[in-house]
Design a protein around this motif. Structure first.
Motif: not given
Length: 55
Positions: A14-31
């Protein structure tokens, strides 16, 4: 495959971006990357193809 992996996959889609996904899910990008890689390994397929856009 677990619910967290599926939620991460859907959010990346949906967000087409790993970093934005991390922010949205309160995770780190490596996670996020690790969850997607684990899901790809379980399904034995590539879920996302990363491309580099010229600056």
């Amino acid at each position: 495959m677990d619910d967290e992996q599926l939620l991460t996959f859907i959010t990346v889609f949906e967000l087409n971006n790993y970093s934005r996904t991390a922010d949205h899910l309160n995770l780190t990008q490596p996670a996020v990357t690790a969850r997607i890689q684990k899901l790809e390994n379980e399904l034995d397929c590539k879920l996302f193809y990363r491309i580099s856009l010229p600056l």
